[in-house]
Scaffold this motif. Structure first.
Motif, short mmCIF file in Angstrom:
data_model
loop_
_atom_site.label_atom_id
_atom_site.label_comp_id
_atom_site.label_asym_id
_atom_site.label_seq_id
_atom_site.Cartn_x
_atom_site.Cartn_y
_atom_site.Cartn_z
N GLU A 1 56.49 30.54 41.31
CA GLU A 1 56.20 31.01 42.67
C GLU A 1 55.59 32.40 42.68
O GLU A 1 55.49 33.03 43.73
CB GLU A 1 57.51 31.02 43.50
N ARG A 2 55.22 32.89 41.51
CA ARG A 2 54.68 34.24 41.48
C ARG A 2 53.61 34.39 40.41
O ARG A 2 53.53 33.64 39.46
CB ARG A 2 55.80 35.25 41.24
N GLY A 3 52.77 35.42 40.61
CA GLY A 3 51.79 35.79 39.61
C GLY A 3 52.27 36.99 38.83
O GLY A 3 53.40 37.45 38.98
N GLY A 4 51.37 37.52 38.00
CA GLY A 4 51.75 38.59 37.08
C GLY A 4 51.67 39.98 37.68
O GLY A 4 51.13 40.90 37.06
N VAL A 5 52.17 40.13 38.90
CA VAL A 5 52.21 41.43 39.55
C VAL A 5 53.66 41.87 39.63
O VAL A 5 54.47 41.22 40.29
CB VAL A 5 51.61 41.36 40.98
N LEU A 6 54.01 42.95 38.91
CA LEU A 6 55.40 43.37 38.84
C LEU A 6 55.55 44.74 39.49
O LEU A 6 55.24 45.77 38.89
CB LEU A 6 55.85 43.44 37.38
N SER A 7 56.00 44.73 40.74
CA SER A 7 56.28 45.98 41.44
C SER A 7 57.73 46.32 41.24
O SER A 7 58.59 45.47 41.44
CB SER A 7 56.03 45.82 42.94
N PHE A 8 57.98 47.55 40.85
CA PHE A 8 59.39 47.87 40.60
C PHE A 8 59.75 49.31 40.94
O PHE A 8 58.89 50.19 41.07
CB PHE A 8 59.77 47.55 39.15
N VAL B 1 56.18 51.36 41.51
CA VAL B 1 55.32 51.29 40.33
C VAL B 1 54.87 49.84 40.23
O VAL B 1 55.68 48.93 40.44
CB VAL B 1 56.10 51.65 39.04
N ARG B 2 53.60 49.62 39.96
CA ARG B 2 53.14 48.24 39.84
C ARG B 2 52.42 48.04 38.52
O ARG B 2 51.39 48.66 38.26
CB ARG B 2 52.20 47.88 40.99
N ALA B 3 52.98 47.19 37.70
CA ALA B 3 52.31 46.77 36.47
C ALA B 3 51.77 45.37 36.71
O ALA B 3 52.51 44.48 37.11
CB ALA B 3 53.30 46.77 35.30
N SER B 4 50.47 45.19 36.52
CA SER B 4 49.91 43.87 36.78
C SER B 4 49.19 43.35 35.54
O SER B 4 48.51 44.10 34.84
CB SER B 4 48.98 43.91 37.99
N LEU B 5 49.37 42.08 35.28
CA LEU B 5 48.94 41.44 34.03
C LEU B 5 47.68 40.61 34.24
O LEU B 5 47.43 40.11 35.35
CB LEU B 5 50.07 40.54 33.51
N TYR B 6 46.95 40.43 33.16
CA TYR B 6 45.78 39.54 33.23
C TYR B 6 45.64 38.82 31.89
O TYR B 6 46.46 39.00 30.99
CB TYR B 6 44.53 40.34 33.60
#
Lengths: 409, 147
Positions: A332-339, A380-385
């Motif tokens: 249910e989610r993509g590679g966007v990790l806000s923490f 903080v947002r780490a986003s993956l590709y």
């Protein structure tokens, strides 16, 4: 086959090192890095084929026009559009969203007409409607969120009852949530609404089939999907695009101009006033060819595995010191990790990560209403590709640990 | 790249952990002005009480990063008890230290001592953070204009 080592090799900027350490780029939800194939396509076109399009009669100009239109065809195929004419080139997704919001509101919406948005929208899908609400007296209604960062559809039928437009994001740029697009589209259509999907975060990361989505229009940006900045797309159903007025007047968008009047060119030229981003269109064409050569399903699979690894790693290493927003279920989610990390401000976390060449975004991510709702001034947002690997995640985790040295926690 | 120790000096972290003059003042007689950094969402509400041309009381509220919060905290210490002219001179002096204002904007006369604020000098080496450091000061400028 998804060959990560080969893919990483395709991105010159990721091969660089800063002061002896590798660059760990975790800001792709902001903008993506570019593969050699895209850089070279733009360079080659500029050096060998650059000329005006849709204007001059010489062979070079005709060839440049063909290349520009070929890019449109590549993008149409990439999203399974019915025809290349359904693909309108814009500056970015923001322009695409404005084109629809402003044009449709002025053409079709009256005082009291209802537009439905969601609490997880980017400013680009809020502010244009607020501008139109002020200008046209439109009422904006909102689809709220559940506690775990999904759209709360429990009252959807009431919210969309009588709505003229429903416009929502396919994937949150803050929470990573992937919304049930087809369900919302179908229920909105049943309520009689025209449906726009902000697909800016989803198109780069998963298979996009506009026919399967069922929406009337979608918007996305080239720069988030390995293409250059300065080009975006508005896709629309032909009958909708026919009814939608242009936002800008000028050259190329007209059929005829007289002293007292003008008539519009057919779609998509109607929306492409002035000389368009020609080289950028070539670059975006090369980007979708590159993405297709790897396979969007494979890219999604890779990102799901990597996102799971990141969720597990960060949770195992930091426990309750880290609060990651959005759904836990990887489907249910993509590679966007806000923490949130300990009680440190995201700016300070970002600064500490930058010391280790880890590039993340810190701030409100152009979604301030959402940030207020999740009660975070910033994250903080780490986003993956596709080009990220588990080593990138490990370096992120190691770099977070070094916050201890600075803040002595 | 300059080291983080240039940025996160002990005195800055101290003001961040234990902000001085935090809270609110009754308005009126005090005035309050909101400042925010649209880039990152840092927010500050500044309360200033001016009596007989002197900033007799000053408080801050809001949230933000260590740099914006410590800068606000140190600013309240430096400004309290100053005349309006002294406060203006301090603002110019601080902005000059942040390399966003030239000295020729300064009022004539001796530059006021910045005290603890000197610790923020290292911020200049991190250009993205200058906005954080000056947020409280820009807000103070606005407040003094309306005082």
């Amino acid at each position: 086959m998804f060959d990560l080592a080969r893919i990483r090799n395709d991105f010159p900027h990721l091969q660089r090192s800063l002061e002896g350490s590798p660059v760990v780029y975790l800001d792709s939800a902001n903008t993506s890095q570019k593969p050699t194939a895209v850089i070279e396509a733009m360079k080659h076109f500029t050096e060998h084929s650059y000329a005006p399009i849709n204007r001059s009669a010489y062979r070079m100009a005709a060839a440049a026009t063909d290349a520009y239109e070929n890019a449109r065809t590549l993008i149409a195929n990439f999203i399974n559009a019915g025809s290349p004419d359904e693909v309108v080139f814009t500056k970015n997704a923001t322009e695409s969203l404005n084109l629809f919001a402003q044009g449709w509101s002025r053409q079709r919406l009256q005082q009291g007409d209802v537009v439905v948005l969601t609490h997880m929208e980017h400013h680009a899908n809020i502010v244009p409607w607020q501008m139109m609400a002020a200008e046209r007296g439109i009422e904006i209604r909102w689809i709220p969120l559940t506690d775990d960062g999904q759209l709360d559809l429990s009252d959807l039928d009431n919210i969309i009852d009588g709505a003229s437009v429903v416009s929502f994001t396919a994937m949150s740029n803050v929470l990573g949530t992937m919304n049930p697009v087809r369900e919302i589209v179908d229920r909105s259509h049943a309520a009689g609404a025209t449906v726009m999907v902000d697909a800016c975060q989803s198109v780069p990361h998963a298979v996009t089939d506009v026919q399967a989505m069922g929406a009337d229009l979608i918007a996305f940006s080239g720069h988030k999907m390995l293409g250059p900045s300065g080009i975006g797309v508005l896709w629309g159903r032909p009958d909708i695009l026919d009814q939608l007025p242009p936002l800008m007047g000028g050259g190329n968008m007209i059929d005829d101009v007289r002293l007292d009047t003008f008539s519009c060119a057919p779609v998509p030229a109607k929306f492409e006033a002035g000389t368009p981003p020609i080289i950028e269109a070539i670059g975006l064409g090369a980007a979708v060819e590159y993405l297709s050569s790897i396979g969007m399903a494979e890219i999604r699979q890779h990102e799901m595995e990597l996102t799971q690894y990141a969720l597990d790693t960060l949770t195992e290493r930091f426990g309750s010191d880290i609060v990651i927003h959005g759904p836990r279920n990887i489907e249910e989610r993509g590679g966007v990790l806000s923490f949130a990390f300990r009680d440190l401000h995201p700016h300070d976390v970002s600064q500490i990560l930058d010391e280790k060449n880890v590039c993340v975004r810190a701030g409100h991510h152009c979604a301030k209403p959402l940030m207020r709702i999740i009660e975070a001034h910033a994250t903080v947002r780490a986003s993956l590709y596709l080009y990220n690997d588990t080593n990138d995640v490990d370096i992120l985790a190691d770099a977070l640990t070094s916050a201890d040295d600075i803040f002595g926690l | 790249m300059p080291g983080l120790e240039d940025l996160y000096r002990e005195i800055i972290l101290d003001h961040y952990r234990n902000p001085r003059n935090r809270g609110e003042l009754e308005t009126p007689p005090a005035i309050s002005v909101d400042g925010h950094n649209p880039l990152c969402g840092d927010e500050i509400t500044l309360y200033v009480l001016v009596e007989d041309g002197v900033v007799s009381e000053i408080k801050t509220n809001g949230q933000g990063c260590s740099i914006s919060q410590s800068s606000a905290s140190m600013m309240t210490q430096a400004i309290r008890g100053r005349t309006l002219a002294e406060a203006e001179a301090l603002i110019h002096h601080f902005k000059h230290m942040m390399s966003i204002e030239d000295h020729h904007h300064d009022e004539p006369g001796e530059a006021p001592a910045l005290g603890d604020l000197e610790a923020l000098q290292g911020v200049v080496k991190f250009p993205v953070r200058i906005k954080c450091a000056v947020l409280a000061w820009n807000t103070l400028s606005q407040a003094l204009e309306s005082a």
